[in-house]
Scaffold this motif. Structure first.
Motif, PDB file in Angstrom:
ATOM      1  N   LYS A 179       0.822  -1.220   0.000  1.00 44.65           N
ATOM      2  CA  LYS A 179       0.000   0.000   0.000  1.00 44.65           C
ATOM      3  C   LYS A 179       0.853   1.265   0.000  1.00 44.65           C
ATOM      4  N   TYR A 214      -6.014   7.062  -1.035  1.00 42.85           N
ATOM      5  CA  TYR A 214      -6.209   5.920  -0.131  1.00 42.85           C
ATOM      6  C   TYR A 214      -7.490   5.158  -0.451  1.00 42.85           C
ATOM      7  N   ASP A 215      -8.550   5.882  -0.818  1.00 41.84           N
ATOM      8  CA  ASP A 215      -9.803   5.209  -1.193  1.00 41.84           C
ATOM      9  C   ASP A 215      -9.592   4.340  -2.426  1.00 41.84           C
ATOM     10  N   ASP A 264      -7.708   1.242  -1.531  1.00 44.35           N
ATOM     11  CA  ASP A 264      -8.578   0.296  -0.810  1.00 44.35           C
ATOM     12  C   ASP A 264      -9.446  -0.543  -1.736  1.00 44.35           C
TER      13      ASP A 264
END
Length: 195
Positions: free
Chosen positions: A85, A138-139, A142
């Motif tokens: 990530k 970040y979304d 995810d």
């Protein structure tokens, strides 16, 4: 008649060949890829050649083997697939509000008996992204979409809303410059749609 073999397990390359009506089998390369070049266009050509050569060793029948490799380059920094990530975040942070270049190398090996003809080329497309907030980055991470894609994004997926413009072949960004592949082979008398 030769059989067409895609030397890649990429679902996007598979979809592009299917989309234009080409019949083919999939036989992914199983050898470790080694980069000896520095220039992005030379790197993708080198890697596509390695993939096609790896599959050539596995086939005995007359075949048309298609190997391909895609990388993203920003200011001569190569971006492959993210490791985690944090890696994905760092790539997307650099790409947002910026223009980068996507390179795809293609190698076609035409095997007839003991004879092989090798064709290697690349294509490049400039991609400009809109600015992204940290939350948007970040979304997107995810969604898990970035993890099998060079540069941590898929233009044909959820990141499409962040693509401001492209200059060049869209399909090259997806992972295979299908029109250039088709017409390069057509120039030497091979129509991939007739196999």
């Amino acid at each position: 008649m030769e059989k067409i073999i895609l030397a890649s397990s990429s679902p996007r390359r598979k979809e592009l060949l299917e989309q234009v009506g080409i019949n083919f089998d999939i036989l992914p390369s199983n050898e470790e890829e080694i980069i000896t070049k520095i220039n992005p266009s030379e790197i993708v050509e080198e890697l596509s050649l390695q993939k096609a050569n790896s599959v050539l060793k596995m086939v005995t029948n007359d075949s048309i083997i298609i190997g391909a490799d895609t990388i993203v380059s920003l200011n001569n920094n190569i971006m492959g697939k993210p490791h985690d990530k944090n890696d994905a975040y760092n790539m997307l942070k650099q790409l947002q509000n910026n223009t980068h270049t996507v390179y795809t190398g293609v190698c076609v090996i035409i095997k007839k008996g003991i004879d092989c003809k090798v064709i290697v080329f690349h294509d490049s497309t400039d991609v400009t992204m809109y600015p992204m907030t940290n939350k948007q980055i970040y979304d997107y991470i995810d969604t898990n979409e970035p993890f099998d894609k060079a540069g941590s994004y898929g233009i044909q997926g959820q990141s499409a809303i962040y693509i401001k413009k492209i200059c060049g072949d869209y399909n090259n960004v997806v992972g295979l410059p299908i029109a250039k592949l088709y017409n390069t082979l057509l120039d030497i008398g091979i129509d991939l749609k007739n196999y």
